[in-house]
Design a protein around this motif. Structure first.
Motif, PDB file in Angstrom:
ATOM      1  N   LYS A  56       0.828  -1.200   0.000  1.00  0.00           N
ATOM      2  CA  LYS A  56       0.000   0.000   0.000  1.00  0.00           C
ATOM      3  C   LYS A  56       0.866   1.255   0.000  1.00  0.00           C
ATOM      4  CE  LYS A  56      -4.429  -1.434   1.809  1.00  0.00           C
ATOM      5  NZ  LYS A  56      -5.477  -1.153   2.785  1.00  0.00           N
ATOM      6  N   SER A  57       1.948   1.237   0.786  1.00  0.00           N
ATOM      7  CA  SER A  57       2.841   2.404   0.798  1.00  0.00           C
ATOM      8  C   SER A  57       3.544   2.558  -0.556  1.00  0.00           C
ATOM      9  CB  SER A  57       3.866   2.296   1.926  1.00  0.00           C
ATOM     10  OG  SER A  57       4.774   1.238   1.685  1.00  0.00           O
ATOM     11  N   GLU A  58       3.908   1.436  -1.177  1.00  0.00           N
ATOM     12  CA  GLU A  58       4.507   1.502  -2.509  1.00  0.00           C
ATOM     13  C   GLU A  58       3.509   2.040  -3.533  1.00  0.00           C
ATOM     14  OE1 GLU A  58       7.720   0.845  -3.620  1.00  0.00           O
ATOM     15  OE2 GLU A  58       8.100   0.893  -1.462  1.00  0.00           O
ATOM     16  N   MET A  59       2.249   1.672  -3.394  1.00  0.00           N
ATOM     17  CA  MET A  59       1.232   2.181  -4.307  1.00  0.00           C
ATOM     18  C   MET A  59       1.063   3.692  -4.152  1.00  0.00           C
ATOM     19  SD  MET A  59      -1.571  -0.918  -4.109  1.00  0.00           S
ATOM     20  CE  MET A  59      -2.906   0.107  -4.640  1.00  0.00           C
ATOM     21  N   LYS A  60       1.151   4.183  -2.909  1.00  0.00           N
ATOM     22  CA  LYS A  60       1.066   5.625  -2.691  1.00  0.00           C
ATOM     23  C   LYS A  60       2.237   6.340  -3.354  1.00  0.00           C
ATOM     24  CE  LYS A  60      -1.523   5.562   1.622  1.00  0.00           C
ATOM     25  NZ  LYS A  60      -1.479   5.843   3.072  1.00  0.00           N
ATOM     26  N   LYS A  61       3.453   5.772  -3.217  1.00  0.00           N
ATOM     27  CA  LYS A  61       4.625   6.368  -3.854  1.00  0.00           C
ATOM     28  C   LYS A  61       4.470   6.369  -5.372  1.00  0.00           C
ATOM     29  CE  LYS A  61       7.954   4.848  -0.382  1.00  0.00           C
ATOM     30  NZ  LYS A  61       9.106   3.949  -0.151  1.00  0.00           N
ATOM     31  N   ASP A  62       3.997   5.256  -5.924  1.00  0.00           N
ATOM     32  CA  ASP A  62       3.822   5.165  -7.370  1.00  0.00           C
ATOM     33  C   ASP A  62       2.760   6.138  -7.859  1.00  0.00           C
ATOM     34  OD1 ASP A  62       5.765   3.236  -7.451  1.00  0.00           O
ATOM     35  OD2 ASP A  62       4.358   1.542  -7.578  1.00  0.00           O
ATOM     36  N   LYS A  63       1.678   6.276  -7.103  1.00  0.00           N
ATOM     37  CA  LYS A  63       0.630   7.218  -7.481  1.00  0.00           C
ATOM     38  C   LYS A  63       1.174   8.637  -7.479  1.00  0.00           C
ATOM     39  CE  LYS A  63      -4.134   8.472  -6.556  1.00  0.00           C
ATOM     40  NZ  LYS A  63      -4.368   8.768  -7.940  1.00  0.00           N
ATOM     41  N   LYS A  64       2.018   8.954  -6.489  1.00  0.00           N
ATOM     42  CA  LYS A  64       2.629  10.277  -6.430  1.00  0.00           C
ATOM     43  C   LYS A  64       3.529  10.489  -7.640  1.00  0.00           C
ATOM     44  CE  LYS A  64       5.467  13.198  -3.476  1.00  0.00           C
ATOM     45  NZ  LYS A  64       6.319  13.250  -2.289  1.00  0.00           N
ATOM     46  N   ILE A  66       3.265   9.024 -10.574  1.00  0.00           N
ATOM     47  CA  ILE A  66       2.393   9.145 -11.752  1.00  0.00           C
ATOM     48  C   ILE A  66       1.783  10.539 -11.818  1.00  0.00           C
ATOM     49  CG2 ILE A  66       0.207   8.348 -12.741  1.00  0.00           C
ATOM     50  CD1 ILE A  66       1.014   5.527 -11.797  1.00  0.00           C
ATOM     51  N   ASP A  67       1.358  11.059 -10.671  1.00  0.00           N
ATOM     52  CA  ASP A  67       0.795  12.411 -10.649  1.00  0.00           C
ATOM     53  C   ASP A  67       1.833  13.443 -11.073  1.00  0.00           C
ATOM     54  OD1 ASP A  67      -1.639  11.428  -9.872  1.00  0.00           O
ATOM     55  OD2 ASP A  67      -1.337  11.861  -7.731  1.00  0.00           O
ATOM     56  N   GLU A  68       3.088  13.249 -10.664  1.00  0.00           N
ATOM     57  CA  GLU A  68       4.153  14.174 -11.067  1.00  0.00           C
ATOM     58  C   GLU A  68       4.420  14.072 -12.568  1.00  0.00           C
ATOM     59  OE1 GLU A  68       7.573  13.336  -8.693  1.00  0.00           O
ATOM     60  OE2 GLU A  68       6.699  14.185  -6.881  1.00  0.00           O
ATOM     61  N   THR A  70       2.317  13.373 -14.902  1.00  0.00           N
ATOM     62  CA  THR A  70       1.216  13.842 -15.737  1.00  0.00           C
ATOM     63  C   THR A  70       1.325  15.329 -16.028  1.00  0.00           C
ATOM     64  OG1 THR A  70      -0.168  14.134 -13.783  1.00  0.00           O
ATOM     65  CG2 THR A  70      -0.402  12.064 -15.006  1.00  0.00           C
ATOM     66  N   THR A  71       2.118  16.069 -15.249  1.00  0.00           N
ATOM     67  CA  THR A  71       2.317  17.490 -15.528  1.00  0.00           C
ATOM     68  C   THR A  71       3.468  17.655 -16.508  1.00  0.00           C
ATOM     69  OG1 THR A  71       3.857  17.785 -13.689  1.00  0.00           O
ATOM     70  CG2 THR A  71       1.513  18.102 -13.204  1.00  0.00           C
ATOM     71  N   GLU A  72       3.453  18.735 -17.229  1.00  0.00           N
ATOM     72  CA  GLU A  72       4.500  19.015 -18.221  1.00  0.00           C
ATOM     73  C   GLU A  72       5.860  19.206 -17.547  1.00  0.00           C
ATOM     74  OE1 GLU A  72       5.881  19.282 -21.995  1.00  0.00           O
ATOM     75  OE2 GLU A  72       3.782  18.971 -21.487  1.00  0.00           O
ATOM     76  N   GLU A  73       5.871  19.900 -16.414  1.00  0.00           N
ATOM     77  CA  GLU A  73       7.141  20.164 -15.709  1.00  0.00           C
ATOM     78  C   GLU A  73       7.733  18.861 -15.153  1.00  0.00           C
ATOM     79  OE1 GLU A  73       4.246  21.860 -14.577  1.00  0.00           O
ATOM     80  OE2 GLU A  73       4.593  23.501 -15.981  1.00  0.00           O
ATOM     81  N   GLY A  74       6.877  18.012 -14.602  1.00  0.00           N
ATOM     82  CA  GLY A  74       7.359  16.744 -14.051  1.00  0.00           C
ATOM     83  C   GLY A  74       7.903  15.827 -15.125  1.00  0.00           C
ATOM     84  N   LEU A  75       7.247  15.798 -16.274  1.00  0.00           N
ATOM     85  CA  LEU A  75       7.715  14.972 -17.384  1.00  0.00           C
ATOM     86  C   LEU A  75       9.052  15.474 -17.911  1.00  0.00           C
ATOM     87  CD1 LEU A  75       6.920  12.571 -19.114  1.00  0.00           C
ATOM     88  CD2 LEU A  75       5.787  14.154 -20.673  1.00  0.00           C
ATOM     89  N   GLU A  76       9.180  16.796 -18.026  1.00  0.00           N
ATOM     90  CA  GLU A  76      10.444  17.366 -18.495  1.00  0.00           C
ATOM     91  C   GLU A  76      11.567  17.100 -17.503  1.00  0.00           C
ATOM     92  OE1 GLU A  76      12.337  21.728 -19.554  1.00  0.00           O
ATOM     93  OE2 GLU A  76      10.154  21.473 -19.614  1.00  0.00           O
ATOM     94  N   LYS A  77      11.280  17.219 -16.220  1.00  0.00           N
ATOM     95  CA  LYS A  77      12.296  16.967 -15.184  1.00  0.00           C
ATOM     96  C   LYS A  77      12.774  15.525 -15.234  1.00  0.00           C
ATOM     97  CE  LYS A  77      12.965  17.034 -10.201  1.00  0.00           C
ATOM     98  NZ  LYS A  77      12.362  17.190  -8.899  1.00  0.00           N
ATOM     99  N   MET A  78      11.837  14.575 -15.367  1.00  0.00           N
ATOM    100  CA  MET A  78      12.211  13.159 -15.432  1.00  0.00           C
ATOM    101  C   MET A  78      13.033  12.879 -16.686  1.00  0.00           C
ATOM    102  SD  MET A  78      11.586   9.741 -16.510  1.00  0.00           S
ATOM    103  CE  MET A  78      10.202   9.935 -17.575  1.00  0.00           C
TER     104      MET A  78
END
Length: 108
Positions: A56-64, A66-68, A70-78
């Motif tokens: 469950k904690s890993e799922m929360k990290k993964d969801k976070k 994924i949310d990062e 989905t934004t343009e800035e997060g995708l560019e940073k990655m």
């Protein structure tokens, strides 16, 4: 010494006490619903609940993550940090410290 033996062994001569002791031993150790089996199953349940909490904690990290992404800035940073991508008019300098690089000694 003989009085002591007679005094404490007298209840064990009763058939009801013997059958009760036999039944208790059977239920604790040999039956399909024995205490030992329940003890092992409870340990298994506890370990599975710990795994459940971990996942469950890993799922929360993964969801976070994924949310990062989905934004343009997060995708560019990655893309910049992981794949060293750059814009056409940029230069990238990768700085590696001596203790962060792998050597032949580390591989052995």
């Amino acid at each position: 010494m003989a009085k002591w033996n007679k005094k404490y062994l007298k209840p064990f001569k009763n058939i009801y006490v013997l059958s009760l002791i036999g039944f208790a031993i059977w239920m604790l150790f040999f039956d399909a619903h024995s205490w030992l089996l329940h003890h092992d199953l409870n340990k298994d349940i506890e370990s599975l609940e710990n795994e459940k909490a971990y996942y469950k904690s890993e799922m929360k990290k993964d969801k976070k993550s994924i949310d990062e992404l989905t934004t343009e800035e997060g995708l560019e940073k990655m893309a910049r940090e992981t794949y060293y991508m750059k814009k056409p008019n940029e230069d990238i300098y990768i700085i590696e410290y001596e203790d962060s690089t792998k050597t032949k000694e580390d591989n052995e």
